[in-house]
Structures are given as structure tokens and as C-alpha cells.
Scaffold this motif. Structure first.
Motif, short mmCIF file in Angstrom:
data_model
loop_
_atom_site.label_atom_id
_atom_site.label_comp_id
_atom_site.label_asym_id
_atom_site.label_seq_id
_atom_site.Cartn_x
_atom_site.Cartn_y
_atom_site.Cartn_z
N LEU A 391 0.54 -1.41 0.02
CA LEU A 391 0.29 -0.14 -0.46
C LEU A 391 0.83 1.22 -0.03
N ARG A 392 2.04 1.67 0.90
CA ARG A 392 3.20 2.37 0.67
C ARG A 392 3.86 2.68 -0.43
N ALA A 393 4.05 1.48 -0.95
CA ALA A 393 4.48 1.14 -2.08
C ALA A 393 2.99 2.37 -3.21
N ASP A 394 2.20 2.05 -3.24
CA ASP A 394 0.82 2.52 -4.45
C ASP A 394 0.78 3.55 -3.93
N ILE A 395 0.52 4.45 -2.58
CA ILE A 395 1.10 5.52 -1.87
C ILE A 395 2.14 6.23 -2.74
N THR A 396 3.34 5.73 -2.66
CA THR A 396 4.18 6.67 -3.38
C THR A 396 4.63 6.92 -4.41
#
Length: 596
Positions: A391-396
Motif C-alpha cells: 500500500l505504501r508503495a502504491d501511495i508513493t
């Protein structure tokens, strides 16, 4: 400002050249019969212009003969010019140390400072760039500002290469933005507007290039910023919830979500795909059966034999009808088989895709069931942690995309603004050109009249100097000879007439600036070449008339280009011939030394 003297510290090899206020002639005499038909004679007739340019601090060109041949390293040259206030400025420049310059002012002209001690120079050993700035201020050609003195020098030191185009000099071989603003200023237009227009165009092109780069980074598709913001909001909410459950070590909500996804998504999709696969396989089986059945089992030869045994005649019309019927049925069967095979190929492709998706869903179902049945809290914690990392990678990635999109929005705003400013500058240029053309007392109108006057005096034809903006707002410059009906002709395309147009342009510009701080000399190499005698006489009359107005003209020519005169009737006065060259050995050359 006029030329006064040019000399060197080796007067035995290069004699001093003293210029006069009016017409100055560099005359090369071809005395040897064997040289009469030669195109070049290496006497130095065309060299003087480049030497004067060297004295005016031209850049160091390794192809220039002074730097190319080592025998000239010992020379130091001195250019003396008469300034606006009647004083004289001497510029000292050596070949070996061509980037270190010296200056001296004097109240009396045509002196020899070749042996002057270093301490007696006003400025000594000045670095090259600083020397050009200093010379610019000493010459004080204010009418050229904000450009430096060297920008327009080529119009007043025309070499043979500079006769190829009236406006674009050899040294202007760069982009139009390098010389068109200056030329516009020289002719009385607003050169600053032209400079701004080119600069704005470059800035706009750079913004468009960056916009295209960002679009490429986005994969060629531009997503709405609002959509990205919405996706970010949802992803961030999902991350916050998962992080909250991780912190509380609570996986119940995650289990519910996985169960719901398993039932609502995976199982339902598997059921749909299984149904579709059954349908496809059934259809494929029917097609295979149809392809087997579509065979013609009737054989006319076997039928003939059977009919013969029964005593019935089969030959003739009956056999032909059966053959035609079989051919017709075979054609229909082949066409139908083609369609069936195409349909079977399409079914095979779809079956392959359905099987692949069923395999992936089965794997996902198995993993979900394993996760739901897993009682190891540590494994669940690891699994949910991995999901938060994703999720954090997607947000980044979304934040980076949002940044690109915002930058793209800013660029498009800048592009619209720059395009509007570019269009406004173009309109101002068009208005300025219209105003200068319309006003009969404008500088451009006066140059036009003087230019036409010179051509008309020499060729008895009118000539038109034309400046207009093209569709992009860039100024175009034209110099054309007109026919009796006032239409442009191709006469100006010949080198001889184009040279005459160049001379007329230079003199017209000098004349219109007579009241300004501006050069008052013009050097033209080989000015009489290829003209007939009458036109030569008329051009010389123009040059003398302009000399009477205070313009110093320096021309070079070979004696074979002189107009024919009666015996004893000289074309030039002795005072006008400042350099006399000939082909009878080294004494007749500009540099009295072996050819290089």
C-alpha cells in the motif's frame, strides 16, 4: 569614425597604408602577359580587409593566414582610426600574442608608434575580452547600442564571401536570433522587440519540450488529478486501517474482508468461468463433429459400375449433373469448413484465457483459505505487514504521479501565458513594421530611398528594400531589383548585381546615420568586377558623391576591371590610390615576401 593608418613593425616587408578622407583605392596591376588570364594572383588585394578586421580585434581563427603560417609570428600590427572628436586612436595587436592588446590616443594622426615604449601607451597588455570592451567605449558607436561595435562591422568590411547575401554576413552563420534583431535595429525598427520575441519563442519551445517529457514519464496517458487524489485518499484510508489493526494485533476485520472477497469475488467468478468453459467445450465438440460429417460420400464412378451391372445407362447427362452437383456441394462444404475452423480457433484462444484465469483464481482461493485457517498470529502479522508495504508503495507511486500531474498543470498554464505573450510581441512587431513603412521620414524609409537612388543611378532600374514579418512573426529582409512595371526580377540573383545591392545597402545605412556616432567608412573588395564600363563609371561617381558627403570608401580592384578611358585619361587621381600592387615579384605584393 574613419580609418587613418594601418602599419606594422616590419615596414620593410609591409609598407604603411595611409587612408584619405574620400575614395581610397587598392589597385592591383597585372603587368606580366602570362598572368592576364589568371583568376587569382596572390598579390594581397583581398587581404587588406581581413587585416583591418584583425586590427579591430577579430577572434583568433587558426585558419587565418597570420596564425596559420609561422613566418607572421614576428609581426605586430597597428590600426589608427580617427574618432568623432577629431582625435586619433591606435590599436596595437601582435600575432604571437594576439590576445594582449594596447591602446594609445593622440591629437595628431598618421604617426608611427611601432617603437613606442610600453610606458608611453595609455593601456598596455590588456586581456582580449577586456580590450574589446575598452575599444567599444573608445569608438563610442552609440547608434549600435545595445550591441557592441563588432556586431555590424561586417557590413563595412565586406569581403568577397560577404557579397553572397545582402543582409546575412558570413559571420552571421548562426541562428536568425543572433543577427536579425541587430539588423532590425540598424534599419530603424525596434530590435529589442525582435530579441524578446525570439527569447519568448525559445522559452515557449523549452516548456513544450518539458511537457512532452512529463507526458512520456506518465506513459503517454494523462490521468485526471482529481482521480489520482481520490485513489490516494482511498489507499491512505486503507493503509491507516491496516496499520491500526496491526498496532492492535487484531486480524478479525481482515478475516471478514478476506471471507467476503472469497465468497463474493473468487467463488462467484470461478463459477462463471466454469460455466463459460463448459459452453466453449461443448461448442468445440459440435464443430469437430460437423467437420467430420461434412464429407461427400457419393462416388460417380462407383455409381456407374453399379448402374452397368443393373443394365441401366449412366453415361451422358445424368453423370454430368451428378458431377456438377458434387462440385457445387464441395464448394459450399469448403467454405463452411473455413468458417467452422475460424470459430474453433477463436474458441481455443478463449478457452486458454479462461483456463489461465481459473488457475490464478484457484491459487488465490487456496491461499485465502489457508490464511483463514491459519492460527499462527505471527504469520498473519507478517502477511498484513507485507500488505501495508504494498500500500505504501502504491501511495508513493500515486504521489509521484500527482506531482507530475501538478507540474504538468503548471507547465500548461505557463505555456498558455507564454503563447499569449509571444502573440502579443508578434503583434507589436507587426505594428512597428507597419509604422516604419508608413512613415516617410522614418529611418527605414530614408534607407529605402537612398538604396533605390544608388541602384537607379548605376543600373537605371528601381530597387526595393523590403522588411516584413512572416507568419511566425519573424522579420524577413528582401532586396530586389524591379522591372519597368515595378515587379521584382531575378536580376538580383546574379553575383554581380547582388554585390551591387550589398554596396548600395551599406552606403545607404552609412548615409542615414551621418548625424549619429557611427562608422563613416566602408570597405568593398573587388567592387567593379563583372560590371560593364558604363556601370563602373556610374558606380565610381556614386562612391565619389558619397565621399563628398563625408563617407570614406575603400575599394579594391584589378587594373583589368578599370573602365576603358582615352589614352592618358586616368580613372583615379594619384591621391586616391593608397596601395598599388603588381605581379613583378615580391616588391609588388602587399607583403614583400615569398608567397605562402
Amino acid at each position: 569614425m574613419r580609418l587613418s593608418r594601418f602599419y606594422s613593425d616590419h615596414s620593410d616587408v609591409f609598407s604603411p597604408i595611409d587612408f584619405v578622407a574620400g575614395l581610397n583605392v587598392v589597385l592591383a596591376e597585372i603587368r606580366l602577359p602570362e598572368n592576364q588570364q589568371r583568376d587569382t594572383h596572390n598579390l594581397g588585394k583581398s587581404t587588406l580587409g581581413r587585416l583591418l578586421d584583425f586590427g579591430f580585434l577579430a577572434g583568433k581563427d587558426p585558419k587565418f593566414f597570420l596564425f596559420r603560417y609561422p613566418q607572421f609570428n614576428v609581426f605586430t600590427f597597428f590600426l589608427e582610426v580617427e574618432l568623432e572628436d577629431g582625435t586619433f586612436l591606435t590599436i596595437r595587436r601582435g600575432v604571437a600574442d594576439a590576445t594582449r592588446i594596447a591602446f594609445k590616443k593622440a591629437v595628431v594622426g598618421q604617426q608611427d608608434f611601432s617603437t613606442l615604449a610600453e610606458r608611453n601607451w595609455d593601456h598596455w597588455d590588456v586581456p582580449f575580452d577586456r580590450a574589446k570592451d575598452l575599444l567599444d567605449s573608445l569608438l563610442d558607436w552609440r547608434a549600435l547600442k545595445p550591441w557592441g561595435y563588432r556586431k555590424g562591422l561586417g557590413y563595412f568590411l565586406r569581403s568577397q564571401d560577404d557579397f553572397r547575401d545582402v543582409f546575412q554576413l558570413r559571420r552571421f552563420a548562426n541562428a536568425h536570433a543572433d543577427w536579425k534583431p541587430f539588423l532590425a535595429h540598424l534599419l530603424g525598427f525596434d530590435g529589442d522587440l525582435v530579441t524578446q520575441h525570439y527569447a519568448k519563442e525559445d522559452e515557449l519551445a523549452e516548456k513544450v519540450r518539458i511537457e512532452q517529457t512529463i507526458q512520456n514519464e506518465l506513459g503517454g496517458t494523462v490521468v485526471d488529478v482529481s482521480k489520482v487524489e481520490g485513489m490516494l485518499l482511498l489507499k491512505q484510508q486503507d493503509l491507516d486501517r491496516k496499520q491500526e489493526r496491526l498496532d492492535a494485533f487484531d486480524f478479525r476485520t481482515d478475516d471478514k474482508a478476506q471471507t467476503r472477497a472469497l465468497v463474493d469475488e473468487v467463488d462467484q467468478r470461478i463459477a462463471q468461468l466454469n460455466g463459460r468453459r463448459y459452453t466453449l467445450q461443448a461448442n468445440r465438440k459440435k464443430i469437430d463433429q460437423s467437420l467430420k460429417e461434412d464429407q461427400i460420400l457419393f462416388n460417380p464412378d462407383e455409381a456407374r459400375e453399379m448402374f452397368a451391372q443393373a443394365g441401366v445407362l449412366f453415361e451422358g447427362q445424368i453423370k454430368r449433373d451428378f458431377d456438377q452437383l458434387i462440385s457445387f456441394n464441395r464448394a459450399i462444404t469448403e467454405e463452411r469448413q473455413g468458417y467452422l475452423e475460424e470459430e474453433r480457433a477463436e474458441i481455443d484462444v478463449e478457452l486458454k484465457a479462461v483456463n489461465a484465469e481459473l488457475t490464478a483464481l484457484g491459487k488465490r482461493r487456496s491461499e485465502t483459505l489457508r490464511a483463514l485457517s491459519d492460527t499462527d498470529a505471527f504469520l498473519r502479522y507478517k502477511r498484513m505487514s507485507a500488505e501495508t508495504v504494498t500500500l505504501r508503495a502504491d501511495i508513493t507511486s500515486l504521489e509521484r504521479q500527482r506531482g507530475h500531474l501538478r507540474r504538468l498543470q503548471e507547465l500548461r498554464h505557463d505555456i498558455r501565458t507564454l503563447a499569449a505573450e509571444h502573440g502579443a510581441l508578434q503583434e507589436l512587431i507587426e505594428q512597428d513594421v507597419e509604422a516604419q513603412n508608413r512613415e516617410p521620414t522614418s529611418r527605414f524609409s530614408q534607407i529605402r530611398l537612398f538604396f533605390n537612388e544608388i541602384i537607379e543611378d548605376v543600373l537605371d532600374r528601381k530597387a526595393l528594400l523590403n522588411v516584413f514579418p512572416n507568419t511566425k512573426g519573424h522579420l524577413e529582409f528582401r532586396a530586389e531589383i524591379l522591372d519597368e512595371g515595378g515587379n521584382a526580377t531575378s536580376a538580383d540573383m546574379g553575383f554581380t548585381y547582388r554585390k551591387l545591392l550589398c554596396v548600395a545597402f551599406d552606403l545607404a545605412v552609412l548615409r542615414v546615420h551621418l548625424g549619429d556616432r557611427f562608422p563613416r567608412f566602408a570597405y568593398h573588395d573587388g567592387v567593379l568586377e563583372s560590371l560593364d564600363d558604363r556601370k563602373k563609371e556610374l558606380l565610381l561617381s556614386v562612391l565619389r558623391a558619397y565621399a563628398d558627403r563625408g563617407l570614406q570608401s575603400i575599394i579594391t580592384l584589378i587594373d583589368s576591371d578599370l573602365p576603358k578611358r582615352a589614352e592618358g585619361d586616368a580613372v583615379f587621381e594619384d591621391a586616391e590610390v593608397i596601395v598599388r600592387l603588381h605581379d613583378e615579384g615580391e616588391p609588388g605584393r602587399l607583403f614583400r615576401m615569398p608567397s605562402w
